[in-house]
Design an enzyme around this catalytic site. Sequence first.
Site, PDB file in Angstrom:
ATOM      1  CE  LYS A  97      48.762 -82.450 -46.930  1.00  0.00           C
ATOM      2  NZ  LYS A  97      47.755 -81.757 -47.749  1.00  0.00           N
ATOM      3  CD  GLU A 119      43.930 -86.516 -53.062  1.00  0.00           C
ATOM      4  OE1 GLU A 119      43.030 -87.342 -52.844  1.00  0.00           O
ATOM      5  OE2 GLU A 119      44.199 -85.590 -52.275  1.00  0.00           O
ATOM      6  CB  SER A 387      51.828 -77.247 -42.499  1.00  0.00           C
ATOM      7  OG  SER A 387      52.761 -76.963 -43.527  1.00  0.00           O
TER       8      SER A 387
END
Lengths: 406, 282
Positions: A97, A119, A387
Amino acid sequence: MPDDLRTWRNLPDENGRFGEFGGRYVAETLMPLVHDLERAYREAKASNEFRAELDAFLRDYVGRPSPLYFAERLTAHYGGAKIYFKREELNHTGAHKINNCLGQILLAMRMGKTRIIAETGAGQHGVATATVCARFGLPCTVFMGAVDIERQKPNVFRMRLLGAEVRPVTSGAATLKDAMNEALRDWVTNVENTFYIIGTVAGPHPYPELVRDFQSVIGHEARAQHIEKEGKLPDAVIACVGGGSNAIGLFHPFLQDESVAIYGVEAAGRGIDDRFEHSAAIGGGRPGVLHGNRTYLLQNEDGQILEGHSISAGLDYPGVGPEHAYLHSIGRATYLSATDDEALAAFQLCGQLEGILPALESAHALARVGDVAKQLGAGKSIILNLSGRGDKDIFTVADALGTTLA
Amino acid sequence: MSERLAARFAALRAQNRAALIAYVMADDPNPDVSLDILRALPQAGADIIELGFPFTDPMADGPSIQRAGLRSLKAGGSLKRTLALLAKFREEDQATPVILMGYANPIEQMGYADFAAAAKFAGADGLIAVDIPPEEDSPLRAALQNENIALIRMATPTTDAARLPKILEGASGFVYYVSVTGVTGAKAIGPAAAREAVQRIKRATDLPVAVGFGVRDAESARAIAEVADAVVVGSAFVDEIAKAVDADRIQDAPQNVAHKVKLLADAVHGAARTAQQESARA
Ligand SMILES: Cc1ncc(COP(=O)(O)O)c(C=O)c1O
């Protein structure tokens, strides 16, 4: 080569379309901002200075490049193609991220914005956003469904420690899609000073494009690393798909390598059927319009959006990035799915064989990698995007396994 | 454009009056009471009705209309049911223009051509699709044009001089000026700025200009009605329904809404307008 294939590199088109998917479906108030953002992004993309600044932070702050690791015991376990992990879980904050958050906050500052909103569902994107906001000294408000706040307390506390305001969202079903609605409402209200850092390849154009570009560092590195180790391209790449940012980041640099098979893995939850207790937008949804773009969505006949379910909060989103919808529609990528139980089993297997606890999201890709490895057979190789790391998920896993943590 | 809508604006212009456009959500709080509310609106002084159809993810709406949508969905509301409600309303009222308002996805799922035909059949005169901006609306506009249904476009405080012509180019029915940057019902309107914006838009188009999103009280409604062709009020009416629901007296909702509508209609209709403003472009 069909025409579609030739245009891959140039998508989206000037209207933000990937074939029939994508676009800019937002309220008129936001349209001038969306156009501004696109202009600013084009400028930044062409700027060597912007690139150099981003690269420096990716190296020294995030810890890039992330390694490409040969998962030898997992490979032996399945007895097929070699399995490599792209180790995004080793990034600062423990997931991919941050690649995107860094890019977007540098862009926000270039545009003179002074306030950041985001968000979050599981809290991973919220933590990554709070992190870069702390680093650059910008005030940060993270919208999070009240239900998710209850489910993800450690990440809520992390965000607060980093100085972010976590604003509970009680509207709708009080989960990720409602958090996104509320962030859009905040943006429409504070258009002057606010930059909205969207956490995945969703939202109106140019978000799906710019998030993809910021995440493509994953695929660019992995491609070069694989060639260095194996002297050739991999035969397949595989990643989990929530909104689809880690997946498209890995896939995009391989799109034109036609010998490379591409697999996305969606969350099948408790099974893909008409109970909609899954989050497989491509596998079990239909095209529609939500959150600024046209894509596959979980919805009923009337076009009302359904909540879906996944054991992994980061995959629990009723849509999917429009570029994935497009890659599916032209057959360039294949979208598989894994159930909660399969992901849980893969989570444990990876810990036991490789000493790596993966994020439950990534565990969905791990749950299908064996099938692909066996299908390809020995002598071939696969890159799996690991990830994120699984520390954040130990409570959920303990719960699912019937263990109580103190 | 729909004849009903054109005729209504022409009649208002002849009387040098502004219109009150009253917004309510279809099937809020349930289909029967909702029909009673619709029927009460024109009697109480609403000149045009904006009929919302529900969507799970109303990203441009504030808490009042969000909750109205949830009440509607809970009562079985949908786009199809909204059109059925409108058809029933039309059995008794063929004069009041009705503009449908909602989000893209229910329309997408019905299909543009089917939606346009069904909306026409039910008696709709226009559509406001909140999340379909000009960049995305041409296929929908074409489908609606076939049925003589106006696609209402919006201008906002973020609309600059370069963008306004693009909005007006394909506009029909009227132009909806969203007077605040924000969601429905949240911020109060600044009448002075809104009046200025209306005048700016009117210099650029012959279409009527309506103002909405921040109008809650008689005073601001009157101030806007002095310059605009229509004033849109929604959350203030929807709140009356919410109050009746919360008090467990949904049977009172039509009467309470009507009372509020009359208050605002009187303000809008009593606004002092100079004939000159009407012919500013003539
Ligand atoms: C580790 C990890 N992987 C994957 C995802 C899913 O998002 P995306 O599909 O955008 O990569 C998340 C989202 O929170 C995540 O935290």
